[in-house]
Design an enzyme around this catalytic site. Structure first.
Site, mmCIF file in Angstrom:
data_model
loop_
_atom_site.group_PDB
_atom_site.id
_atom_site.type_symbol
_atom_site.label_atom_id
_atom_site.label_comp_id
_atom_site.label_asym_id
_atom_site.label_seq_id
_atom_site.Cartn_x
_atom_site.Cartn_y
_atom_site.Cartn_z
ATOM 1 N N ARG A 75 0.840 -1.211 0.000
ATOM 2 C CA ARG A 75 0.000 0.000 0.000
ATOM 3 C C ARG A 75 0.870 1.253 0.000
ATOM 4 N NH1 ARG A 75 -4.359 -2.078 4.353
ATOM 5 N NH2 ARG A 75 -5.715 -3.157 2.894
ATOM 6 N N TRP A 104 2.260 1.744 -3.401
ATOM 7 C CA TRP A 104 1.263 2.239 -4.351
ATOM 8 C C TRP A 104 1.211 3.765 -4.351
ATOM 9 C CZ3 TRP A 104 -0.960 0.112 -8.344
ATOM 10 C CH2 TRP A 104 -2.057 0.753 -8.934
ATOM 11 N N GLU A 147 3.696 5.639 -4.471
ATOM 12 C CA GLU A 147 4.811 6.101 -5.294
ATOM 13 C C GLU A 147 4.455 5.949 -6.780
ATOM 14 O OE1 GLU A 147 7.730 7.450 -4.174
ATOM 15 O OE2 GLU A 147 6.808 7.337 -2.182
ATOM 16 N N PHE A 192 6.267 3.038 -8.810
ATOM 17 C CA PHE A 192 5.765 1.702 -8.487
ATOM 18 C C PHE A 192 4.368 1.498 -9.051
ATOM 19 C CE2 PHE A 192 3.479 -1.325 -5.821
ATOM 20 C CZ PHE A 192 4.292 -2.435 -5.963
ATOM 21 N N GLU A 240 12.099 -1.620 -7.255
ATOM 22 C CA GLU A 240 11.480 -0.302 -7.036
ATOM 23 C C GLU A 240 11.069 -0.130 -5.577
ATOM 24 O OE1 GLU A 240 10.878 3.304 -7.712
ATOM 25 O OE2 GLU A 240 11.074 2.199 -9.585
#
Length: 146
Positions: A47, A50, A52, A55, A93
């Protein structure tokens, strides 16, 4: 009566070396309870990832690339290489984001070692993307042009 500035401790009580820090409760968990909590931490990490942009872009691309890997791969090894290279990019990442987050927690000021750590994380992402592109490029070449 308020404590004077002269007698006040310069460090908060929890940072004092004389006061033991609370143990990580994860270290005391065993069996399925530990696995369950570790899974929750992993979901929390996904989460956070997510949030970023890089990503999120890679995760969305994987929604197309992972099914394409099953279609394009002629054997389970080819499929695993294609899918694995996509997943590897997302793993790298997340690690890069973790490095950047830890560096940012230390402080916002510019430091040569901070820049170096962030640059190396970025280089790791670049290398994983090049590896992924190379694997996919060769698979596409083999499938359609060879």
């Amino acid at each position: 009566m308020p404590e004077s500035a002269a007698t006040a401790s310069p460090l908060p009580l929890q940072d004092s070396p004389a006061v033991p820090q609370p143990a990580n409760p994860q270290k005391d968990r065993k069996g399925l309870n530990r696995v369950w909590h570790a899974f929750g931490y992993s979901v929390a990490g996904l989460r956070a990832g997510w949030q970023e942009t890089a990503f999120r872009q890679e995760a969305i691309a994987s929604l197309v690339l992972l099914p394409a890997a099953v279609w394009l791969g002629r054997s389970w090894v080819e499929t695993a290489l294609l899918a694995g290279s996509v997943i590897l990019v997302m793993i790298i990442e997340l690690l890069n984001t973790g490095i950047e987050t830890a560096i940012d927690r230390i402080g916002p000021e510019w430091h040569d070692l901070s820049k170096r750590a962030k640059d190396m994380g970025s280089a790791a992402v670049l290398l994983s993307l090049l590896l992924c592109a190379g694997i996919w490029g060769m698979a596409l070449f083999q499938r359609f042009l060879a």
